[in-house]
Design a protein around this motif. Structure first.
Motif, PDB file in Angstrom:
ATOM      1  N   GLN A  25     -63.832 -71.472 -45.594  1.00 26.60           N
ATOM      2  CA  GLN A  25     -63.824 -71.944 -44.205  1.00 26.60           C
ATOM      3  C   GLN A  25     -65.113 -72.696 -43.890  1.00 26.60           C
ATOM      4  OE1 GLN A  25     -61.316 -71.814 -42.046  1.00 26.60           O
ATOM      5  NE2 GLN A  25     -62.534 -72.956 -40.577  1.00 26.60           N
ATOM      6  N   MET A  26     -66.256 -72.180 -44.335  1.00 24.08           N
ATOM      7  CA  MET A  26     -67.532 -72.860 -44.098  1.00 24.08           C
ATOM      8  C   MET A  26     -67.558 -74.216 -44.796  1.00 24.08           C
ATOM      9  SD  MET A  26     -70.465 -69.905 -44.154  1.00 24.08           S
ATOM     10  CE  MET A  26     -69.895 -68.934 -45.533  1.00 24.08           C
ATOM     11  N   ALA A  27     -67.058 -74.281 -46.024  1.00 24.61           N
ATOM     12  CA  ALA A  27     -67.027 -75.544 -46.769  1.00 24.61           C
ATOM     13  C   ALA A  27     -66.143 -76.563 -46.055  1.00 24.61           C
ATOM     14  CB  ALA A  27     -66.534 -75.304 -48.189  1.00 24.61           C
ATOM     15  N   LYS A  28     -65.014 -76.125 -45.533  1.00 23.96           N
ATOM     16  CA  LYS A  28     -64.127 -77.037 -44.808  1.00 23.96           C
ATOM     17  C   LYS A  28     -64.798 -77.552 -43.545  1.00 23.96           C
ATOM     18  CE  LYS A  28     -59.658 -75.288 -46.385  1.00 23.96           C
ATOM     19  NZ  LYS A  28     -58.405 -74.616 -45.981  1.00 23.96           N
ATOM     20  N   GLU A  29     -65.504 -76.683 -42.823  1.00 19.74           N
ATOM     21  CA  GLU A  29     -66.195 -77.105 -41.608  1.00 19.74           C
ATOM     22  C   GLU A  29     -67.328 -78.075 -41.921  1.00 19.74           C
ATOM     23  OE1 GLU A  29     -67.341 -73.862 -39.058  1.00 19.74           O
ATOM     24  OE2 GLU A  29     -65.357 -72.933 -39.224  1.00 19.74           O
ATOM     25  N   LEU A  30     -67.909 -77.965 -43.093  1.00 18.38           N
ATOM     26  CA  LEU A  30     -68.956 -78.897 -43.511  1.00 18.38           C
ATOM     27  C   LEU A  30     -68.377 -80.209 -44.028  1.00 18.38           C
ATOM     28  CD1 LEU A  30     -71.344 -76.423 -45.326  1.00 18.38           C
ATOM     29  CD2 LEU A  30     -71.873 -77.709 -43.262  1.00 18.38           C
ATOM     30  N   GLY A  31     -67.058 -80.288 -44.179  1.00 14.85           N
ATOM     31  CA  GLY A  31     -66.400 -81.505 -44.627  1.00 14.85           C
ATOM     32  C   GLY A  31     -66.371 -81.660 -46.135  1.00 14.85           C
ATOM     33  N   MET A  32     -66.525 -80.567 -46.849  1.00 13.77           N
ATOM     34  CA  MET A  32     -66.507 -80.613 -48.309  1.00 13.77           C
ATOM     35  C   MET A  32     -65.072 -80.624 -48.822  1.00 13.77           C
ATOM     36  SD  MET A  32     -69.467 -77.915 -49.250  1.00 13.77           S
ATOM     37  CE  MET A  32     -71.143 -78.198 -48.772  1.00 13.77           C
ATOM     38  N   THR A  33     -64.919 -81.115 -50.041  1.00  8.99           N
ATOM     39  CA  THR A  33     -63.620 -81.125 -50.691  1.00  8.99           C
ATOM     40  C   THR A  33     -63.647 -80.151 -51.868  1.00  8.99           C
ATOM     41  OG1 THR A  33     -64.237 -82.900 -52.198  1.00  8.99           O
ATOM     42  CG2 THR A  33     -63.246 -83.553 -50.099  1.00  8.99           C
ATOM     43  N   PRO A  34     -62.486 -79.684 -52.305  1.00  7.58           N
ATOM     44  CA  PRO A  34     -62.456 -78.775 -53.458  1.00  7.58           C
ATOM     45  C   PRO A  34     -63.064 -79.423 -54.703  1.00  7.58           C
ATOM     46  CG  PRO A  34     -60.296 -78.907 -52.435  1.00  7.58           C
ATOM     47  CD  PRO A  34     -61.165 -79.886 -51.744  1.00  7.58           C
ATOM     48  N   LYS A  35     -62.790 -80.692 -54.897  1.00 11.98           N
ATOM     49  CA  LYS A  35     -63.320 -81.406 -56.052  1.00 11.98           C
ATOM     50  C   LYS A  35     -64.848 -81.453 -55.998  1.00 11.98           C
ATOM     51  CE  LYS A  35     -62.822 -85.760 -58.523  1.00 11.98           C
ATOM     52  NZ  LYS A  35     -62.185 -87.083 -58.523  1.00 11.98           N
ATOM     53  N   GLY A  36     -65.399 -81.655 -54.816  1.00  9.54           N
ATOM     54  CA  GLY A  36     -66.850 -81.687 -54.654  1.00  9.54           C
ATOM     55  C   GLY A  36     -67.494 -80.347 -54.952  1.00  9.54           C
ATOM     56  N   LEU A  37     -66.826 -79.267 -54.565  1.00  9.82           N
ATOM     57  CA  LEU A  37     -67.359 -77.930 -54.855  1.00  9.82           C
ATOM     58  C   LEU A  37     -67.357 -77.661 -56.354  1.00  9.82           C
ATOM     59  CD1 LEU A  37     -65.619 -75.833 -52.059  1.00  9.82           C
ATOM     60  CD2 LEU A  37     -68.007 -76.538 -52.140  1.00  9.82           C
ATOM     61  N   ILE A  38     -66.264 -78.025 -57.009  1.00 14.54           N
ATOM     62  CA  ILE A  38     -66.146 -77.786 -58.449  1.00 14.54           C
ATOM     63  C   ILE A  38     -67.187 -78.600 -59.214  1.00 14.54           C
ATOM     64  CG2 ILE A  38     -64.623 -78.108 -60.437  1.00 14.54           C
ATOM     65  CD1 ILE A  38     -62.290 -77.344 -58.528  1.00 14.54           C
ATOM     66  N   LYS A  39     -67.447 -79.817 -58.761  1.00 12.74           N
ATOM     67  CA  LYS A  39     -68.432 -80.665 -59.432  1.00 12.74           C
ATOM     68  C   LYS A  39     -69.852 -80.111 -59.322  1.00 12.74           C
ATOM     69  CE  LYS A  39     -68.123 -85.142 -58.899  1.00 12.74           C
ATOM     70  NZ  LYS A  39     -67.892 -86.462 -58.269  1.00 12.74           N
ATOM     71  N   ASN A  40     -70.099 -79.251 -58.327  1.00 19.68           N
ATOM     72  CA  ASN A  40     -71.433 -78.712 -58.125  1.00 19.68           C
ATOM     73  C   ASN A  40     -71.647 -77.335 -58.741  1.00 19.68           C
ATOM     74  OD1 ASN A  40     -73.149 -80.596 -56.557  1.00 19.68           O
ATOM     75  ND2 ASN A  40     -71.335 -80.597 -55.253  1.00 19.68           N
ATOM     76  N   ILE A  41     -70.741 -76.883 -59.581  1.00 23.82           N
ATOM     77  CA  ILE A  41     -70.946 -75.626 -60.307  1.00 23.82           C
ATOM     78  C   ILE A  41     -72.082 -75.853 -61.302  1.00 23.82           C
ATOM     79  CG2 ILE A  41     -69.932 -73.967 -61.910  1.00 23.82           C
ATOM     80  CD1 ILE A  41     -67.187 -74.667 -60.683  1.00 23.82           C
ATOM     81  N   PRO A  42     -73.127 -75.035 -61.249  1.00 20.30           N
ATOM     82  CA  PRO A  42     -74.259 -75.261 -62.163  1.00 20.30           C
ATOM     83  C   PRO A  42     -73.915 -74.919 -63.615  1.00 20.30           C
ATOM     84  CG  PRO A  42     -74.642 -73.322 -60.817  1.00 20.30           C
ATOM     85  CD  PRO A  42     -73.371 -73.934 -60.334  1.00 20.30           C
ATOM     86  N   PHE A  43     -74.407 -75.757 -64.529  1.00 17.75           N
ATOM     87  CA  PHE A  43     -74.284 -75.495 -65.958  1.00 17.75           C
ATOM     88  C   PHE A  43     -75.322 -74.458 -66.354  1.00 17.75           C
ATOM     89  CE2 PHE A  43     -72.470 -79.778 -65.723  1.00 17.75           C
ATOM     90  CZ  PHE A  43     -71.301 -79.571 -66.413  1.00 17.75           C
ATOM     91  N   PRO A  44     -75.162 -73.776 -67.490  1.00 17.35           N
ATOM     92  CA  PRO A  44     -76.163 -72.787 -67.923  1.00 17.35           C
ATOM     93  C   PRO A  44     -77.560 -73.382 -68.072  1.00 17.35           C
ATOM     94  CG  PRO A  44     -74.156 -72.512 -69.180  1.00 17.35           C
ATOM     95  CD  PRO A  44     -73.977 -73.749 -68.346  1.00 17.35           C
ATOM     96  N   SER A  45     -77.667 -74.664 -68.377  1.00 20.41           N
ATOM     97  CA  SER A  45     -78.981 -75.291 -68.517  1.00 20.41           C
ATOM     98  C   SER A  45     -79.616 -75.608 -67.162  1.00 20.41           C
ATOM     99  CB  SER A  45     -78.863 -76.577 -69.337  1.00 20.41           C
ATOM    100  OG  SER A  45     -78.045 -77.509 -68.664  1.00 20.41           O
ATOM    101  N   GLN A  46     -78.884 -75.446 -66.084  1.00 25.39           N
ATOM    102  CA  GLN A  46     -79.393 -75.737 -64.746  1.00 25.39           C
ATOM    103  C   GLN A  46     -79.779 -74.442 -64.031  1.00 25.39           C
ATOM    104  OE1 GLN A  46     -75.938 -77.894 -63.353  1.00 25.39           O
ATOM    105  NE2 GLN A  46     -77.045 -79.838 -63.534  1.00 25.39           N
ATOM    106  N   GLN A  47     -80.787 -73.776 -64.544  1.00 26.16           N
ATOM    107  CA  GLN A  47     -81.225 -72.496 -63.977  1.00 26.16           C
ATOM    108  C   GLN A  47     -81.770 -72.654 -62.556  1.00 26.16           C
ATOM    109  OE1 GLN A  47     -80.917 -69.409 -65.393  1.00 26.16           O
ATOM    110  NE2 GLN A  47     -79.755 -70.417 -67.006  1.00 26.16           N
ATOM    111  N   TRP A  48     -82.264 -73.832 -62.221  1.00 29.60           N
ATOM    112  CA  TRP A  48     -82.839 -74.095 -60.906  1.00 29.60           C
ATOM    113  C   TRP A  48     -81.784 -74.251 -59.819  1.00 29.60           C
ATOM    114  CZ3 TRP A  48     -80.956 -78.613 -58.980  1.00 29.60           C
ATOM    115  CH2 TRP A  48     -80.426 -79.510 -59.905  1.00 29.60           C
ATOM    116  N   LYS A  49     -80.549 -74.521 -60.204  1.00 32.85           N
ATOM    117  CA  LYS A  49     -79.486 -74.826 -59.262  1.00 32.85           C
ATOM    118  C   LYS A  49     -78.828 -73.538 -58.759  1.00 32.85           C
ATOM    119  CE  LYS A  49     -75.855 -78.325 -59.037  1.00 32.85           C
ATOM    120  NZ  LYS A  49     -75.023 -79.220 -59.856  1.00 32.85           N
ATOM    121  N   ALA A  50     -78.673 -73.433 -57.442  1.00 28.13           N
ATOM    122  CA  ALA A  50     -78.056 -72.251 -56.842  1.00 28.13           C
ATOM    123  C   ALA A  50     -76.547 -72.248 -57.082  1.00 28.13           C
ATOM    124  CB  ALA A  50     -78.328 -72.230 -55.345  1.00 28.13           C
ATOM    125  N   PRO A  51     -75.927 -71.069 -57.163  1.00 29.63           N
ATOM    126  CA  PRO A  51     -74.466 -71.007 -57.257  1.00 29.63           C
ATOM    127  C   PRO A  51     -73.835 -71.659 -56.024  1.00 29.63           C
ATOM    128  CG  PRO A  51     -75.442 -68.865 -57.695  1.00 29.63           C
ATOM    129  CD  PRO A  51     -76.545 -69.748 -57.214  1.00 29.63           C
TER     130      PRO A  51
END
Length: 69
Positions: A25-51
């Motif tokens: 619900q929060m993501a929808k209110e922010l105008g995010m898309t499912p594809k955009g959320l999936i693209k921002n999943i951090p890789f194991p090498s991206q320790q600095w990136k938040a879930p």
């Protein structure tokens, strides 16, 4: 058909990003898309990136002042 596709896209994002219904619900209110959320999943090498869950909550809190519960 288009409506079912949207629901299945959000269901996939919910599963892959480990989100609950409030996070969706929060993501929808922010105008995010499912594809955009999936693209921002951090890789194991991206320790600095938040879930994605933490990232969405931080953005929502910055914009609206409080997180949905």
């Amino acid at each position: 058909m288009g409506r079912n596709k949207k629901k299945s896209d959000w269901a996939e994002a919910k599963k892959r990003c480990r989100l609950n219904q409030n996070d969706i619900q929060m993501a929808k209110e922010l105008g995010m898309t499912p594809k955009g959320l999936i693209k921002n999943i951090p890789f194991p090498s991206q320790q600095w990136k938040a879930p994605v869950k933490v990232w969405v909550r931080d953005l929502y809190q910055d914009k609206f002042g409080e997180v949905l519960k």
